[in-house]
Write a protein that holds these residues in place. Sequence first.
Motif, PDB file in Angstrom:
ATOM      1  N   SER A  87       0.818  -1.222   0.000  1.00  4.69           N
ATOM      2  CA  SER A  87       0.000   0.000   0.000  1.00  4.69           C
ATOM      3  C   SER A  87       0.847   1.265   0.000  1.00  4.69           C
ATOM      4  CB  SER A  87      -0.941   0.001   1.199  1.00  4.69           C
ATOM      5  OG  SER A  87      -0.206  -0.081   2.408  1.00  4.69           O
ATOM      6  N   GLU A  88       2.043   1.184   0.552  1.00  7.37           N
ATOM      7  CA  GLU A  88       2.918   2.366   0.590  1.00  7.37           C
ATOM      8  C   GLU A  88       3.468   2.723  -0.783  1.00  7.37           C
ATOM      9  OE1 GLU A  88       4.440   2.037   5.234  1.00  7.37           O
ATOM     10  OE2 GLU A  88       5.871   1.762   3.588  1.00  7.37           O
ATOM     11  N   ASP A  89       3.293   1.837  -1.752  1.00  4.07           N
ATOM     12  CA  ASP A  89       3.731   2.124  -3.117  1.00  4.07           C
ATOM     13  C   ASP A  89       2.661   2.878  -3.910  1.00  4.07           C
ATOM     14  OD1 ASP A  89       5.134  -1.149  -3.048  1.00  4.07           O
ATOM     15  OD2 ASP A  89       6.233   0.742  -2.854  1.00  4.07           O
ATOM     16  N   THR A  90       1.488   3.068  -3.334  1.00  4.58           N
ATOM     17  CA  THR A  90       0.426   3.795  -4.017  1.00  4.58           C
ATOM     18  C   THR A  90       0.841   5.247  -4.224  1.00  4.58           C
ATOM     19  OG1 THR A  90      -1.343   2.395  -3.150  1.00  4.58           O
ATOM     20  CG2 THR A  90      -1.947   4.632  -3.799  1.00  4.58           C
ATOM     21  N   ALA A  91       0.817   5.686  -5.475  1.00  8.23           N
ATOM     22  CA  ALA A  91       1.267   7.034  -5.812  1.00  8.23           C
ATOM     23  C   ALA A  91       1.089   7.255  -7.312  1.00  8.23           C
ATOM     24  CB  ALA A  91       2.740   7.223  -5.440  1.00  8.23           C
ATOM     25  N   VAL A  92       1.302   8.498  -7.720  1.00  5.37           N
ATOM     26  CA  VAL A  92       1.460   8.789  -9.147  1.00  5.37           C
ATOM     27  C   VAL A  92       2.949   8.662  -9.461  1.00  5.37           C
ATOM     28  CG1 VAL A  92       1.188  10.486 -10.970  1.00  5.37           C
ATOM     29  CG2 VAL A  92      -0.521  10.336  -9.150  1.00  5.37           C
ATOM     30  N   TYR A  93       3.256   7.906 -10.481  1.00  2.00           N
ATOM     31  CA  TYR A  93       4.647   7.650 -10.858  1.00  2.00           C
ATOM     32  C   TYR A  93       4.987   8.470 -12.098  1.00  2.00           C
ATOM     33  CZ  TYR A  93       5.125   3.919  -7.469  1.00  2.00           C
ATOM     34  OH  TYR A  93       5.211   3.214  -6.296  1.00  2.00           O
ATOM     35  N   PHE A  94       6.161   9.106 -12.050  1.00  2.00           N
ATOM     36  CA  PHE A  94       6.645   9.961 -13.125  1.00  2.00           C
ATOM     37  C   PHE A  94       7.986   9.453 -13.627  1.00  2.00           C
ATOM     38  CE2 PHE A  94       3.660  13.444 -12.386  1.00  2.00           C
ATOM     39  CZ  PHE A  94       3.337  13.274 -11.053  1.00  2.00           C
ATOM     40  N   CYS A  95       8.193   9.524 -14.928  1.00  2.00           N
ATOM     41  CA  CYS A  95       9.526   9.272 -15.469  1.00  2.00           C
ATOM     42  C   CYS A  95      10.160  10.621 -15.808  1.00  2.00           C
ATOM     43  CB  CYS A  95       9.468   8.367 -16.694  1.00  2.00           C
ATOM     44  SG  CYS A  95       8.516   9.001 -18.083  1.00  2.00           S
ATOM     45  N   ALA A  96      11.483  10.627 -15.864  1.00  5.04           N
ATOM     46  CA  ALA A  96      12.212  11.864 -16.116  1.00  5.04           C
ATOM     47  C   ALA A  96      13.535  11.556 -16.788  1.00  5.04           C
ATOM     48  CB  ALA A  96      12.446  12.617 -14.809  1.00  5.04           C
ATOM     49  N   ALA A  97      14.044  12.552 -17.504  1.00  7.28           N
ATOM     50  CA  ALA A  97      15.325  12.395 -18.187  1.00  7.28           C
ATOM     51  C   ALA A  97      16.060  13.722 -18.181  1.00  7.28           C
ATOM     52  CB  ALA A  97      15.105  11.911 -19.618  1.00  7.28           C
ATOM     53  N   ASP A  98      17.361  13.641 -18.047  1.00  7.13           N
ATOM     54  CA  ASP A  98      18.191  14.847 -18.049  1.00  7.13           C
ATOM     55  C   ASP A  98      19.602  14.459 -18.466  1.00  7.13           C
ATOM     56  OD1 ASP A  98      18.178  17.836 -16.853  1.00  7.13           O
ATOM     57  OD2 ASP A  98      20.109  16.896 -16.471  1.00  7.13           O
ATOM     58  N   SER A  99      20.285  15.351 -19.158  1.00  6.60           N
ATOM     59  CA  SER A  99      21.645  15.051 -19.617  1.00  6.60           C
ATOM     60  C   SER A  99      22.603  14.804 -18.451  1.00  6.60           C
ATOM     61  CB  SER A  99      22.160  16.185 -20.492  1.00  6.60           C
ATOM     62  OG  SER A  99      22.181  17.393 -19.768  1.00  6.60           O
ATOM     63  N   ASP A 100      22.235  15.284 -17.268  1.00  7.70           N
ATOM     64  CA  ASP A 100      23.043  15.071 -16.074  1.00  7.70           C
ATOM     65  C   ASP A 100      22.193  14.422 -14.978  1.00  7.70           C
ATOM     66  OD1 ASP A 100      25.093  17.168 -13.879  1.00  7.70           O
ATOM     67  OD2 ASP A 100      25.400  15.141 -14.643  1.00  7.70           O
ATOM     68  N   GLY A 101      21.304  13.530 -15.380  1.00  6.53           N
ATOM     69  CA  GLY A 101      20.347  12.954 -14.450  1.00  6.53           C
ATOM     70  C   GLY A 101      20.954  11.965 -13.479  1.00  6.53           C
ATOM     71  N   CYS A 102      20.136  11.581 -12.522  1.00  7.91           N
ATOM     72  CA  CYS A 102      20.502  10.620 -11.484  1.00  7.91           C
ATOM     73  C   CYS A 102      21.516  11.199 -10.509  1.00  7.91           C
ATOM     74  CB  CYS A 102      20.990   9.308 -12.082  1.00  7.91           C
ATOM     75  SG  CYS A 102      20.894   7.886 -10.934  1.00  7.91           S
ATOM     76  N   ARG A 103      21.429  12.489 -10.266  1.00 12.18           N
ATOM     77  CA  ARG A 103      22.267  13.090  -9.244  1.00 12.18           C
ATOM     78  C   ARG A 103      21.633  12.867  -7.874  1.00 12.18           C
ATOM     79  NH1 ARG A 103      22.720  18.915 -11.997  1.00 12.18           N
ATOM     80  NH2 ARG A 103      20.786  18.154 -12.914  1.00 12.18           N
ATOM     81  N   VAL A 104      22.503  12.697  -6.886  1.00 14.28           N
ATOM     82  CA  VAL A 104      22.024  12.434  -5.527  1.00 14.28           C
ATOM     83  C   VAL A 104      22.803  13.288  -4.532  1.00 14.28           C
ATOM     84  CG1 VAL A 104      21.309  10.059  -6.040  1.00 14.28           C
ATOM     85  CG2 VAL A 104      23.616  10.518  -5.189  1.00 14.28           C
ATOM     86  N   ILE A 105      22.179  13.532  -3.395  1.00 11.16           N
ATOM     87  CA  ILE A 105      22.860  14.083  -2.229  1.00 11.16           C
ATOM     88  C   ILE A 105      22.604  13.086  -1.118  1.00 11.16           C
ATOM     89  CG2 ILE A 105      22.946  15.903  -0.501  1.00 11.16           C
ATOM     90  CD1 ILE A 105      22.217  17.904  -2.605  1.00 11.16           C
ATOM     91  N   GLY A 106      23.644  12.390  -0.717  1.00 11.73           N
ATOM     92  CA  GLY A 106      23.459  11.305   0.230  1.00 11.73           C
ATOM     93  C   GLY A 106      22.625  10.218  -0.429  1.00 11.73           C
ATOM     94  N   ASP A 107      21.520   9.859   0.206  1.00 13.28           N
ATOM     95  CA  ASP A 107      20.628   8.849  -0.346  1.00 13.28           C
ATOM     96  C   ASP A 107      19.444   9.460  -1.089  1.00 13.28           C
ATOM     97  OD1 ASP A 107      21.075   6.795   2.612  1.00 13.28           O
ATOM     98  OD2 ASP A 107      22.193   6.821   0.736  1.00 13.28           O
ATOM     99  N   THR A 108      19.424  10.776  -1.205  1.00 16.62           N
ATOM    100  CA  THR A 108      18.283  11.470  -1.803  1.00 16.62           C
ATOM    101  C   THR A 108      18.521  11.755  -3.274  1.00 16.62           C
ATOM    102  OG1 THR A 108      17.766  12.536   0.308  1.00 16.62           O
ATOM    103  CG2 THR A 108      16.807  13.500  -1.678  1.00 16.62           C
ATOM    104  N   MET A 109      17.618  11.242  -4.126  1.00 19.93           N
ATOM    105  CA  MET A 109      17.710  11.511  -5.558  1.00 19.93           C
ATOM    106  C   MET A 109      17.152  12.904  -5.821  1.00 19.93           C
ATOM    107  SD  MET A 109      16.423   7.877  -7.096  1.00 19.93           S
ATOM    108  CE  MET A 109      16.949   6.355  -6.304  1.00 19.93           C
ATOM    109  N   LEU A 110      17.931  13.708  -6.517  1.00 15.08           N
ATOM    110  CA  LEU A 110      17.507  15.072  -6.802  1.00 15.08           C
ATOM    111  C   LEU A 110      16.495  15.090  -7.939  1.00 15.08           C
ATOM    112  CD1 LEU A 110      20.936  16.892  -6.533  1.00 15.08           C
ATOM    113  CD2 LEU A 110      19.236  16.486  -4.754  1.00 15.08           C
ATOM    114  N   LEU A 111      15.603  16.086  -7.882  1.00 17.83           N
ATOM    115  CA  LEU A 111      14.566  16.215  -8.898  1.00 17.83           C
ATOM    116  C   LEU A 111      15.002  17.148 -10.019  1.00 17.83           C
ATOM    117  CD1 LEU A 111      13.045  15.046  -6.365  1.00 17.83           C
ATOM    118  CD2 LEU A 111      11.044  16.271  -7.195  1.00 17.83           C
TER     119      LEU A 111
END
Length: 126
Positions: A87-111
């Motif tokens: 049930s915790e997976d219930t959400a609206v899911y979005f895909c995204a793309a960026d030339s410098d994508g998948c950047r993180v700070i610690g364990d947090t994926m940046l938007l």
Amino acid sequence: AQLVESGGGSVQTGGSLRLSCAASGFSLDDYGIGWFRQAPGKQREGVACITPGHDTTRYADSVKGRFTISSDSAKNTMYLQMNNLNSEDTAVYFCAADSDGCRVIGDTMLLLYDHWGRGTQVTVSS
């Protein structure tokens, strides 16, 4: 440039879904790609991503071992295979793309993505 998600729906706890995100106007091979989700009343959060060059994959702790991100160059499409949903997976899911994508700070994926899909609803019920 456009991203269009599909594959969302309703599923029971423990079930599986595969989300797809078709890109047009650019090649996903040249971009970092990611999947994010936003539940009602919560902030959008990163679920999984692949770095530019597609050599590193990252997952949120909450989905590790259950979700798999992948891409198909020939179809210019990215996927999110989701297994053992709860049930915790219930959400609206979005895909995204960026030339410098998948950047993180610690364990947090940046938007920080230039291209976003409109989202697809995933509902998990018991």
